[in-house]
Design an enzyme around this catalytic site. Structure first.
Site, PDB file in Angstrom:
ATOM      1  N   ARG A  65      43.117  29.160  -4.318  1.00  0.00           N
ATOM      2  CA  ARG A  65      43.529  29.721  -5.780  1.00  0.00           C
ATOM      3  C   ARG A  65      42.544  30.810  -5.972  1.00  0.00           C
ATOM      4  O   ARG A  65      43.432  31.539  -6.522  1.00  0.00           O
ATOM      5  CB  ARG A  65      43.096  28.341  -6.183  1.00  0.00           C
ATOM      6  CG  ARG A  65      44.234  27.920  -7.640  1.00  0.00           C
ATOM      7  CD  ARG A  65      44.463  26.903  -8.364  1.00  0.00           C
ATOM      8  NE  ARG A  65      45.050  27.383  -9.695  1.00  0.00           N
ATOM      9  CZ  ARG A  65      44.103  26.866 -11.091  1.00  0.00           C
ATOM     10  NH1 ARG A  65      43.056  26.386 -11.047  1.00  0.00           N
ATOM     11  NH2 ARG A  65      45.187  26.950 -11.806  1.00  0.00           N
ATOM     12  N   HIS A  69      44.577  34.403  -7.997  1.00  0.00           N
ATOM     13  CA  HIS A  69      43.971  34.674  -8.912  1.00  0.00           C
ATOM     14  C   HIS A  69      43.350  36.052  -8.855  1.00  0.00           C
ATOM     15  O   HIS A  69      43.669  36.555 -10.393  1.00  0.00           O
ATOM     16  CB  HIS A  69      43.280  33.099 -10.019  1.00  0.00           C
ATOM     17  CG  HIS A  69      44.067  32.384 -10.286  1.00  0.00           C
ATOM     18  ND1 HIS A  69      44.151  31.079 -11.455  1.00  0.00           N
ATOM     19  CD2 HIS A  69      45.575  31.622  -9.945  1.00  0.00           C
ATOM     20  CE1 HIS A  69      45.518  30.883 -11.355  1.00  0.00           C
ATOM     21  NE2 HIS A  69      46.132  30.075 -10.415  1.00  0.00           N
ATOM     22  N   SER A  79      37.240  40.531 -10.010  1.00  0.00           N
ATOM     23  CA  SER A  79      37.987  40.466 -11.168  1.00  0.00           C
ATOM     24  C   SER A  79      37.325  39.006 -11.954  1.00  0.00           C
ATOM     25  O   SER A  79      36.865  38.681 -12.979  1.00  0.00           O
ATOM     26  CB  SER A  79      39.267  41.700 -12.378  1.00  0.00           C
ATOM     27  OG  SER A  79      40.162  41.327 -11.582  1.00  0.00           O
ATOM     28  N   ASN A  97      42.366  29.168 -16.206  1.00  0.00           N
ATOM     29  CA  ASN A  97      40.831  29.187 -15.727  1.00  0.00           C
ATOM     30  C   ASN A  97      39.779  27.949 -15.654  1.00  0.00           C
ATOM     31  O   ASN A  97      39.244  27.877 -15.153  1.00  0.00           O
ATOM     32  CB  ASN A  97      40.636  30.209 -14.793  1.00  0.00           C
ATOM     33  CG  ASN A  97      41.379  31.332 -14.222  1.00  0.00           C
ATOM     34  OD1 ASN A  97      42.343  31.229 -13.137  1.00  0.00           O
ATOM     35  ND2 ASN A  97      41.664  32.983 -14.381  1.00  0.00           N
ATOM     36  N   HIS A 196      49.418  24.591  -2.164  1.00  0.00           N
ATOM     37  CA  HIS A 196      49.823  23.724  -3.068  1.00  0.00           C
ATOM     38  C   HIS A 196      49.831  22.394  -1.994  1.00  0.00           C
ATOM     39  O   HIS A 196      49.705  21.246  -2.448  1.00  0.00           O
ATOM     40  CB  HIS A 196      50.903  23.352  -4.204  1.00  0.00           C
ATOM     41  CG  HIS A 196      50.926  24.679  -5.199  1.00  0.00           C
ATOM     42  ND1 HIS A 196      51.586  24.497  -6.107  1.00  0.00           N
ATOM     43  CD2 HIS A 196      50.014  24.978  -5.472  1.00  0.00           C
ATOM     44  CE1 HIS A 196      50.689  25.196  -7.647  1.00  0.00           C
ATOM     45  NE2 HIS A 196      50.267  25.981  -6.485  1.00  0.00           N
TER      46      HIS A 196
END
Ligand code: HEM
Ligand SMILES: *[C@@H]1O[C@H](CO)[C@@H](O)[C@H](O)[C@H]1NC(C)=O
Length: 330
Positions: A65, A69, A79, A97, A196
């Site tokens: 994940r 992101h 980043s 987050n 998922h």
């Protein structure tokens, strides 16, 4: 006037270039990028993922994940790893987050070992891309080659997360648009959502489906009633306790398989953004195809992960190689 033969030659050059691009030959990133500069790079990352997974299986989902992101916000430039400062709220402290993103210490540990053996060589963005691949692999999914050579960005803004990352309340059209904005087809969106199949969710990410769905129904009627009852036990109404989490694919939450699609077929997709894939004929047929064809899904998934890993990357002399993944070099 272009001579016909020259024109043919030119077209040939163009089509060879297109072919090379499709093969990834001209992509800016390269498999084995650190072979000469830091031969142990990928081994060290894998070793850290392995060690962390042995202690806590959930870190694998966390790292997959985290890569997503990272890539969807300002490209795969690490980043997402930058810490906030008194004058800047970074991506990792956006509500999407924090507190849900996990696995940062795995990246930190890999980075300190890499700085010790190859100072200033391996980017945090590549470490994260390798760690996500290793996480897919260690959860029983396929291994795949990760083109590398990413460099680290110097900007991380919390305000950019909500506009670039899809919300769990999105419907199929909103999801399709969100992924199209990053160059992905609807099929690739369905394929990537299969991530998922591992990991967990905080109750707050789906409690609207249990208690305050809409004016007609307090509970989302598209959610299997037995599953909803169990979720209500795990997630009491009104609770915002960040320690309340549930597995996303309860039958095998640490295995990268097609369990996600089988859950959706049974109306047990956890988020609106999961269950909505059954409401559109094209995405429903992809869900059904993936559910019965794990090998096909696995192939599409790794291809889509490699593609995601190339989003808006910094290469060459752009950006920097961060010394500490949490801090921009001074
Ligand atoms: C399709 C749109 C997507 C939406 C709306 C979405 C949303 C979410 C949400 C809300 C969570 C739960 C966070 C929490 O409360 O703890 C989650 C978890 C997760 N997502 Fe997604 N996601 C999407 C696509 C993806 C993609 C493309 C990937 C990776 C390729 C991914 C990988 C994961 C993983 C592995 C977890 C579990 C994290 C953990 O256990 O720490 N998701 N996602
Ligand atoms: C609530 O959701 C159901 C099922 O999606 C739908 O049929 C109904 O029209 C919705 N009601 C409102 C007030 O939006």
């Amino acid at each position: 006037m272009t001579h016909p033969k020259n024109l043919a030659d030119q077209l040939c050059v163009v089509s060879v270039l297109i072919l090379f691009c499709q093969m990834g030959v001209l992509s800016q990133l390269q498999v084995g990028f650190y072979a000469n500069s830091c031969g142990l790079a990928e081994f060290i990352v894998k070793d850290e993922v392995r060690a962390a997974f042995a202690k806590e299986k959930g870190v694998a989902a966390g790292l997959v994940r985290m890569h997503f992101h990272d890539c969807f916000v300002r490209g795969c430039d690490a980043s997402v790893l930058i810490d906030s400062t008194p004058s800047n709220t970074a991506e990792k402290d956006s509500p999407v987050n924090n507190p849900s993103l996990r696995g940062f210490e795995v990246i930190d540990n890999a980075k300190s070992r890499l700085e010790a053996v190859c100072k200033g060589i391996v980017s945090c963005a590549d470490i994260l891309a390798f760690a996500a691949r290793d996480s897919v692999e260690i959860t029983g999914g396929l291994g795949y080659d990760v083109p590398a050579g990413r460099r680290d960005g110097k900007i991380s803004l919390s305000s950019e997360t909500l506009t670039n990352l899809p919300s769990p309340t999105f419907n199929v059209n909103q999801l399709t648009q969100s992924f199209a904005n990053k160059g992905f087809s609807q099929d690739e969106m369905v394929t990537l959502s299969g991530a998922h199949t591992i990991g967990r969710s905080h109750c707050t990410s789906f409690s609207n489906r249990l208690y305050n769905f809409n004016g007609t129904n307090s509970q989302d009627p598209s959610l299997d009633a037995t599953y909803a009852a169990r979720l209500k036990q795990q997630c009491p109404q009104g609770s915002t306790d960040p320690s309340l989490v549930v597995p996303m694919n309860p039958s095998s939450p640490s295995t990268t398989d097609v369990g996600y699609y089988i859950d959706i077929q049974a109306n047990r997709g956890l988020f609106t953004s999961d269950q909505t894939l059954l409401t559109n004929p094209a995405t429903a047929s992809q869900v059904n195809l993936n559910a019965r064809n794990p090998i096909l899904w696995g192939r599409k998934f790794v291809a889509a992960m490699v593609k995601m890993g190339q989003l808006d990357v910094l290469t060459g002399t752009s950006g920097e190689i961060r010394t500490n993944c949490r801090v921009i070099n001074s």
